[in-house]
Motif scaffolding. Structure first.
Motif, PDB file in Angstrom:
ATOM      1  N   TYR A  48       0.832  -1.213   0.000  1.00 11.69           N
ATOM      2  CA  TYR A  48       0.000   0.000   0.000  1.00 11.69           C
ATOM      3  C   TYR A  48       0.861   1.254   0.000  1.00 11.69           C
ATOM      4  O   TYR A  48       0.629   2.192  -0.771  1.00 11.69           O
ATOM      5  N   ARG A  49       1.879   1.259   0.869  1.00 15.47           N
ATOM      6  CA  ARG A  49       2.725   2.444   0.987  1.00 15.47           C
ATOM      7  C   ARG A  49       3.498   2.708  -0.301  1.00 15.47           C
ATOM      8  O   ARG A  49       3.584   3.854  -0.777  1.00 15.47           O
ATOM      9  N   TYR A  50       4.062   1.659  -0.907  1.00 14.56           N
ATOM     10  CA  TYR A  50       4.914   1.862  -2.064  1.00 14.56           C
ATOM     11  C   TYR A  50       4.124   2.054  -3.344  1.00 14.56           C
ATOM     12  O   TYR A  50       4.693   2.440  -4.365  1.00 14.56           O
ATOM     13  N   THR A  51       2.834   1.821  -3.311  1.00 12.18           N
ATOM     14  CA  THR A  51       2.009   2.191  -4.457  1.00 12.18           C
ATOM     15  C   THR A  51       2.075   3.692  -4.702  1.00 12.18           C
ATOM     16  O   THR A  51       2.213   4.163  -5.838  1.00 12.18           O
ATOM     17  N   PHE A  52       2.024   4.465  -3.620  1.00  7.69           N
ATOM     18  CA  PHE A  52       2.089   5.918  -3.739  1.00  7.69           C
ATOM     19  C   PHE A  52       3.485   6.379  -4.139  1.00  7.69           C
ATOM     20  O   PHE A  52       3.640   7.303  -4.936  1.00  7.69           O
ATOM     21  N   LEU A  53       4.520   5.742  -3.591  1.00 10.66           N
ATOM     22  CA  LEU A  53       5.881   6.116  -3.956  1.00 10.66           C
ATOM     23  C   LEU A  53       6.171   5.826  -5.426  1.00 10.66           C
ATOM     24  O   LEU A  53       6.792   6.638  -6.129  1.00 10.66           O
ATOM     25  N   LEU A  54       5.712   4.670  -5.903  1.00 10.84           N
ATOM     26  CA  LEU A  54       5.926   4.348  -7.316  1.00 10.84           C
ATOM     27  C   LEU A  54       5.134   5.294  -8.213  1.00 10.84           C
ATOM     28  O   LEU A  54       5.602   5.668  -9.299  1.00 10.84           O
ATOM     29  N   GLY A  85      13.422   1.242  -7.489  1.00  6.43           N
ATOM     30  CA  GLY A  85      12.610   0.594  -6.462  1.00  6.43           C
ATOM     31  C   GLY A  85      13.419  -0.381  -5.626  1.00  6.43           C
ATOM     32  O   GLY A  85      13.249  -0.469  -4.404  1.00  6.43           O
ATOM     33  N   SER A  86      14.326  -1.130  -6.277  1.00  8.05           N
ATOM     34  CA  SER A  86      15.175  -2.064  -5.541  1.00  8.05           C
ATOM     35  C   SER A  86      16.116  -1.329  -4.591  1.00  8.05           C
ATOM     36  O   SER A  86      16.276  -1.721  -3.426  1.00  8.05           O
ATOM     37  N   ASP A  87      16.732  -0.249  -5.074  1.00  9.35           N
ATOM     38  CA  ASP A  87      17.627   0.529  -4.213  1.00  9.35           C
ATOM     39  C   ASP A  87      16.875   1.142  -3.036  1.00  9.35           C
ATOM     40  O   ASP A  87      17.363   1.136  -1.898  1.00  9.35           O
ATOM     41  N   ARG A  88      15.695   1.660  -3.298  1.00 10.31           N
ATOM     42  CA  ARG A  88      14.914   2.266  -2.221  1.00 10.31           C
ATOM     43  C   ARG A  88      14.506   1.220  -1.188  1.00 10.31           C
ATOM     44  O   ARG A  88      14.516   1.486   0.017  1.00 10.31           O
ATOM     45  N   SER A  89      14.119   0.024  -1.631  1.00 10.16           N
ATOM     46  CA  SER A  89      13.705  -1.016  -0.683  1.00 10.16           C
ATOM     47  C   SER A  89      14.851  -1.430   0.233  1.00 10.16           C
ATOM     48  O   SER A  89      14.649  -1.686   1.428  1.00 10.16           O
ATOM     49  N   ARG A 102      17.369   0.554   1.154  1.00  6.94           N
ATOM     50  CA  ARG A 102      17.579   1.646   2.110  1.00  6.94           C
ATOM     51  C   ARG A 102      16.514   1.640   3.198  1.00  6.94           C
ATOM     52  O   ARG A 102      16.811   1.857   4.381  1.00  6.94           O
ATOM     53  N   VAL A 103      15.270   1.379   2.814  1.00  5.79           N
ATOM     54  CA  VAL A 103      14.191   1.341   3.799  1.00  5.79           C
ATOM     55  C   VAL A 103      14.374   0.176   4.766  1.00  5.79           C
ATOM     56  O   VAL A 103      14.156   0.306   5.984  1.00  5.79           O
ATOM     57  N   ALA A 104      14.805  -0.986   4.255  1.00  9.44           N
ATOM     58  CA  ALA A 104      15.030  -2.142   5.127  1.00  9.44           C
ATOM     59  C   ALA A 104      16.126  -1.849   6.149  1.00  9.44           C
ATOM     60  O   ALA A 104      15.981  -2.168   7.349  1.00  9.44           O
ATOM     61  N   HIS A 105      17.212  -1.214   5.712  1.00 13.62           N
ATOM     62  CA  HIS A 105      18.282  -0.865   6.642  1.00 13.62           C
ATOM     63  C   HIS A 105      17.802   0.168   7.665  1.00 13.62           C
ATOM     64  O   HIS A 105      18.159   0.091   8.855  1.00 13.62           O
ATOM     65  N   ALA A 106      16.999   1.120   7.219  1.00 11.39           N
ATOM     66  CA  ALA A 106      16.483   2.139   8.134  1.00 11.39           C
ATOM     67  C   ALA A 106      15.553   1.526   9.177  1.00 11.39           C
ATOM     68  O   ALA A 106      15.593   1.900  10.361  1.00 11.39           O
ATOM     69  N   MET A 107      14.715   0.580   8.766  1.00 13.10           N
ATOM     70  CA  MET A 107      13.811  -0.074   9.712  1.00 13.10           C
ATOM     71  C   MET A 107      14.594  -0.908  10.725  1.00 13.10           C
ATOM     72  O   MET A 107      14.258  -0.918  11.922  1.00 13.10           O
ATOM     73  N   GLU A 108      15.623  -1.600  10.267  1.00 12.43           N
ATOM     74  CA  GLU A 108      16.447  -2.371  11.190  1.00 12.43           C
ATOM     75  C   GLU A 108      17.190  -1.463  12.166  1.00 12.43           C
ATOM     76  O   GLU A 108      17.319  -1.786  13.360  1.00 12.43           O
TER      77      GLU A 108
END
Length: 251
Positions: free
Chosen positions: A150-156, A195-199, A201-207
């Motif tokens: 849902y969130r990345y639908t808006f980002l894309l 999209g792959s690069d952003r995912s 970065r987001v995964a590292h930020a969440m961790e």
């Protein structure tokens, strides 16, 4: 296609803020269980009479959520356009009147399920729904994937809009030639790479912030006297639709 208010039809994604309504005041856990149960019943129906009654019940529930008409009409319009092939193909491939009945039933069932889901979304925020889903023991991985989708639908959508503006500024016009198809392929590839690069970065930020896959809410869930009544009422509607389905099949 421009609607006149600055929005593009193909990129008409927007968050919705739930309005104050009778359905919005109910506990999200009871509401989620009741609406999902009713949705499963509607999806399993096989008679035109029961599906029609289910659509009326779903529309009544949607009115209780008091959604904005502008937000509502775009969603219904999109689904109605996507249902056109299902209205045309069954009458052409099946004998009459079976083809017409199948086309009508598929369309009415889709609208009923859409109305139920829109009633749920219009009366509860997405993060609240995610917390309620985890609270009723739904798989956390499935809930997490749903929220991220849902969130990345808006980002894309925002990324596509930026690429679209960049192409227009550079004089690109989409035509049915080799250059246009090659450019669109490169745009899709660039979108996937970004999209792959952003995912990552987001995964590292969440961790880094200690996210462990669990959804937490600052507002604890509280069951009021009307919440079980809503769940019982939705369960009663589901049972009534099952009985109506059974009776319609026996005729």
């Amino acid at each position: 296609m421009n609607f006149g208010d600055g929005r593009i039809m193909t990129l008409a994604f927007e968050h919705i803020t739930p309005r104050d309504s009778l359905l919005a005041r109910c506990d999200a856990r009871w509401k989620l269980l009741g609406i999902l149960g009713l949705t499963l019943v509607v999806a399993a129906m096989q008679t035109l009479v029961s599906v029609t009654v289910a659509l009326l019940c779903a529309l009544a529930l949607l009115l209780l959520a008091r959604p904005e008409w502008r937000w509502l009409k775009y969603r219904f319009g999109t689904v109605c356009l996507s249902m056109i092939p299902f209205l045309i193909l069954p009458p052409l491939t099946l004998p009459w009147p079976r083809g017409g009945i199948v086309a009508s039933m598929v369309t009415l069932k889709a609208l009923a399920i859409l109305s139920l889901m829109m009633a749920l979304i219009a009366s509860t925020s997405v993060h609240r729904l995610a917390a309620a889903a985890v609270a009723v023991r739904m798989p956390q991985v499935l809930v997490l994937l749903t929220v991220l989708t849902y969130r990345y639908t808006f980002l894309l959508a925002e990324e596509i809009q930026r690429i679209r503006v960049a192409l227009r500024v550079r004089g690109f016009r989409n035509r049915g030639n080799r250059h246009s198809w090659k450019t669109l392929g490169q745009v899709i590839g660039a979108l996937l790479v970004r999209g792959s690069d952003r995912s990552e970065r987001v995964a590292h930020a969440m961790e880094a912030r200690g996210f462990d896959g669990r959804f937490r809410s600052l507002e604890p869930f509280r069951t009021r006297w009307g919440d079980p009544l809503l769940a019982v009422g939705l369960a009663g509607v589901s049972v009534g639709l099952v009985l109506l389905e059974w009776q319609a099949r026996s005729i």
